[in-house]
Motif scaffolding. Structure first.
Motif, PDB file in Angstrom:
ATOM      1  N   GLY A 236      39.564  35.140  42.454  1.00  0.00           N
ATOM      2  CA  GLY A 236      39.138  36.351  43.157  1.00  0.00           C
ATOM      3  C   GLY A 236      37.645  36.335  43.404  1.00  0.00           C
ATOM      4  N   LYS A 237      37.098  37.522  43.683  1.00  0.00           N
ATOM      5  CA  LYS A 237      35.662  37.582  43.959  1.00  0.00           C
ATOM      6  C   LYS A 237      34.981  38.534  42.976  1.00  0.00           C
ATOM      7  CE  LYS A 237      36.355  41.097  47.429  1.00  0.00           C
ATOM      8  NZ  LYS A 237      36.535  41.492  48.772  1.00  0.00           N
ATOM      9  N   GLN A 238      33.687  38.306  42.803  1.00  0.00           N
ATOM     10  CA  GLN A 238      32.894  39.219  41.972  1.00  0.00           C
ATOM     11  C   GLN A 238      32.364  40.332  42.869  1.00  0.00           C
ATOM     12  OE1 GLN A 238      30.049  37.394  39.132  1.00  0.00           O
ATOM     13  NE2 GLN A 238      30.822  35.448  39.928  1.00  0.00           N
ATOM     14  N   GLN A 239      32.354  41.546  42.334  1.00  0.00           N
ATOM     15  CA  GLN A 239      31.862  42.678  43.132  1.00  0.00           C
ATOM     16  C   GLN A 239      31.326  43.735  42.171  1.00  0.00           C
ATOM     17  OE1 GLN A 239      34.727  43.896  46.090  1.00  0.00           O
ATOM     18  NE2 GLN A 239      33.732  45.876  46.355  1.00  0.00           N
ATOM     19  N   THR A 240      30.229  44.359  42.551  1.00  0.00           N
ATOM     20  CA  THR A 240      29.708  45.455  41.747  1.00  0.00           C
ATOM     21  C   THR A 240      30.288  46.752  42.287  1.00  0.00           C
ATOM     22  OG1 THR A 240      27.693  44.230  41.303  1.00  0.00           O
ATOM     23  CG2 THR A 240      27.614  46.599  40.911  1.00  0.00           C
ATOM     24  N   ILE A 241      31.001  47.479  41.441  1.00  0.00           N
ATOM     25  CA  ILE A 241      31.641  48.738  41.859  1.00  0.00           C
ATOM     26  C   ILE A 241      31.150  49.843  40.938  1.00  0.00           C
ATOM     27  CG2 ILE A 241      33.843  49.949  42.172  1.00  0.00           C
ATOM     28  CD1 ILE A 241      35.154  47.182  42.555  1.00  0.00           C
ATOM     29  N   SER A 242      30.503  50.851  41.521  1.00  0.00           N
ATOM     30  CA  SER A 242      29.924  51.966  40.748  1.00  0.00           C
ATOM     31  C   SER A 242      29.063  51.442  39.597  1.00  0.00           C
ATOM     32  CB  SER A 242      31.030  52.866  40.191  1.00  0.00           C
ATOM     33  OG  SER A 242      31.891  53.292  41.206  1.00  0.00           O
ATOM     34  N   GLY A 243      28.264  50.432  39.878  1.00  0.00           N
ATOM     35  CA  GLY A 243      27.342  49.885  38.879  1.00  0.00           C
ATOM     36  C   GLY A 243      28.012  48.959  37.880  1.00  0.00           C
ATOM     37  N   GLU A 244      29.325  48.722  38.028  1.00  0.00           N
ATOM     38  CA  GLU A 244      30.086  47.889  37.075  1.00  0.00           C
ATOM     39  C   GLU A 244      30.325  46.514  37.692  1.00  0.00           C
ATOM     40  OE1 GLU A 244      31.816  47.760  33.368  1.00  0.00           O
ATOM     41  OE2 GLU A 244      31.480  49.740  34.258  1.00  0.00           O
ATOM     42  N   GLN A 245      30.004  45.465  36.934  1.00  0.00           N
ATOM     43  CA  GLN A 245      30.263  44.103  37.411  1.00  0.00           C
ATOM     44  C   GLN A 245      31.764  43.823  37.262  1.00  0.00           C
ATOM     45  OE1 GLN A 245      28.080  41.168  35.222  1.00  0.00           O
ATOM     46  NE2 GLN A 245      28.403  39.544  36.718  1.00  0.00           N
ATOM     47  N   CYS A 246      32.432  43.586  38.396  1.00  0.00           N
ATOM     48  CA  CYS A 246      33.905  43.494  38.380  1.00  0.00           C
ATOM     49  C   CYS A 246      34.387  42.174  38.943  1.00  0.00           C
ATOM     50  CB  CYS A 246      34.510  44.609  39.246  1.00  0.00           C
ATOM     51  SG  CYS A 246      34.197  46.255  38.613  1.00  0.00           S
ATOM     52  N   VAL A 247      35.635  41.844  38.587  1.00  0.00           N
ATOM     53  CA  VAL A 247      36.355  40.790  39.284  1.00  0.00           C
ATOM     54  C   VAL A 247      37.459  41.485  40.077  1.00  0.00           C
ATOM     55  CG1 VAL A 247      37.803  40.370  37.221  1.00  0.00           C
ATOM     56  CG2 VAL A 247      37.753  38.701  39.068  1.00  0.00           C
ATOM     57  N   VAL A 248      37.607  41.069  41.353  1.00  0.00           N
ATOM     58  CA  VAL A 248      38.634  41.652  42.226  1.00  0.00           C
ATOM     59  C   VAL A 248      39.737  40.616  42.426  1.00  0.00           C
ATOM     60  CG1 VAL A 248      39.102  42.624  44.515  1.00  0.00           C
ATOM     61  CG2 VAL A 248      36.916  43.093  43.375  1.00  0.00           C
ATOM     62  N   CYS A 249      40.966  40.997  42.094  1.00  0.00           N
ATOM     63  CA  CYS A 249      42.107  40.070  42.154  1.00  0.00           C
ATOM     64  C   CYS A 249      42.359  39.622  43.598  1.00  0.00           C
ATOM     65  CB  CYS A 249      43.346  40.743  41.567  1.00  0.00           C
ATOM     66  SG  CYS A 249      44.802  39.674  41.583  1.00  0.00           S
ATOM     67  N   PRO A 250      42.626  38.326  43.789  1.00  0.00           N
ATOM     68  CA  PRO A 250      42.856  37.850  45.168  1.00  0.00           C
ATOM     69  C   PRO A 250      44.195  38.300  45.759  1.00  0.00           C
ATOM     70  CG  PRO A 250      43.228  36.055  43.603  1.00  0.00           C
ATOM     71  CD  PRO A 250      42.694  37.224  42.806  1.00  0.00           C
ATOM     72  N   TRP A 251      45.114  38.797  44.943  1.00  0.00           N
ATOM     73  CA  TRP A 251      46.452  39.112  45.471  1.00  0.00           C
ATOM     74  C   TRP A 251      46.549  40.538  46.004  1.00  0.00           C
ATOM     75  CZ3 TRP A 251      50.704  36.472  41.929  1.00  0.00           C
ATOM     76  CH2 TRP A 251      50.581  35.083  42.081  1.00  0.00           C
ATOM     77  N   HIS A 252      46.179  41.551  45.220  1.00  0.00           N
ATOM     78  CA  HIS A 252      46.309  42.943  45.708  1.00  0.00           C
ATOM     79  C   HIS A 252      45.053  43.765  45.429  1.00  0.00           C
ATOM     80  CE1 HIS A 252      50.415  41.548  44.428  1.00  0.00           C
ATOM     81  NE2 HIS A 252      50.670  41.868  45.674  1.00  0.00           N
TER      82      HIS A 252
END
Ligand code: FES
Length: 292
Positions: A236-252
């Motif tokens: 997946g990809k790394q993304q900052t969401i609401s100040g939180e360092q996240c991983v976003v799943c490539p499927w859904h």
């Protein structure tokens, strides 16, 4: 003991590609109608920590079953009419939660789900007729339509059970991780092998892990198998969401905090197992609290 014969029919349903255009049309409509991420998260059940749909359907199912029992007793016409109406009012929000879950399933699951929801729509039609008959002075017809509706909604519920228990819709697909890893610290990889800022997939025994060496040289490690439907998070990809360092799943596109494993956005509702890490003699070691 032999498998109940209709299960063969459902297995064929899972592979009925002819249902895909209908499933695709429903999925596109749901995605157009329910857009705000916060609403999708609520309908998935993210704040609850498990899917909302199975919880919500208890109300219409309970109301309609109770109405059928009252229909067999004398002098309960008003109460059973009220229960039929309650079922109809609560079926809408329950269905909406189910449709949002539906929009982010595998094809085989969507084929069964589209028949599950069709059965329930037929049941809603029958109960609407039942209510109208009861309100216009034909309680006998109202009771008959109610019984028919209950039969159809039970058939739909049986398909819902197949979705939940045979096809694992709504289950936590990372639940096995703590049971597959012995307690304590385990060597994972040489620190110098890890590329700064790049998510990597590493195996701990047979368990895939997502490993990230941050710019600050911290090592963050989560189970790599997405709790929603087993997607590979490290792809997946790394993304900052609401100040939180996240991983976003490539499927859904479920988003998980890389620091805590908590769900930031659904469709996932269960967190990712989060490993403790340390570096000993140049070797990254990991430990999963509660493992073993
Ligand atoms: S597998 Fe569905 S969001 Fe990860």
């Amino acid at each position: 003991m032999k498998t109940f014969a209709p299960l063969g029919f459902i297995d064929r349903l899972e592979n009925a590609g002819g249902l895909d255009p209908l499933a695709g049309a429903v999925r596109d409509a749901v995605n157009k109608i329910v857009k705000p991420q916060w609403l999708r998260d609520v309908l998935h059940g993210v704040p609850l920590g498990h899917p909302l749909h199975p919880l919500m359907v208890q109300v219409p199912l309970g109301a309609w079953t109770s109405a059928a029992v009252l229909d067999a007793l004398p002098g309960t016409g008003k109460a059973s009419t009220a229960l039929v109406a309650l079922g109809l009012v609560t079926a809408g929000p329950s269905a909406l939660a189910g449709y949002v879950d539906f929009s982010e399933l595998h094809e085989q699951q969507q084929r069964v789900a589209v028949i599950h929801s069709s059965a329930n729509l037929v049941a809603v039609g029958l109960y609407t007729g039942s209510l109208l008959q009861r309100l216009t002075g034909s309680p006998g017809r109202g009771k008959a339509l109610g019984l028919l509706g209950l039969t159809v909604v039970m058939a739909g519920g049986w398909l819902g059970g197949h979705l939940a228990f045979r096809q694992a819709v709504g289950a936590n697909h990372a639940e096995d991780v703590p049971h597959r890893i012995p307690a304590g610290w385990h060597s994972l990889a040489p620190f110098s092998e890890l590329t700064t800022g790049k998510m990597e997939r590493r195996l701990l025994g047979t368990v895939p892990l997502l490993v990230l060496r941050t710019q600050a040289n911290e090592i963050l490690v989560l189970a790599d198998t997405c709790s929603h439907l087993s997607g590979p998070l490290s792809e997946g990809k790394q993304q900052t969401i609401s100040g939180e360092q996240c991983v976003v799943c490539p499927w859904h596109e479920s988003a998980f905090s890389l620091r805590s494993g908590e769900v930031v956005h659904g469709p996932a509702t269960s967190p990712q197992p989060k490993f403790l890490t340390r570096v000993v003699d140049g070797q990254v070691e990991v430990c999963l609290p509660g493992a073993g």
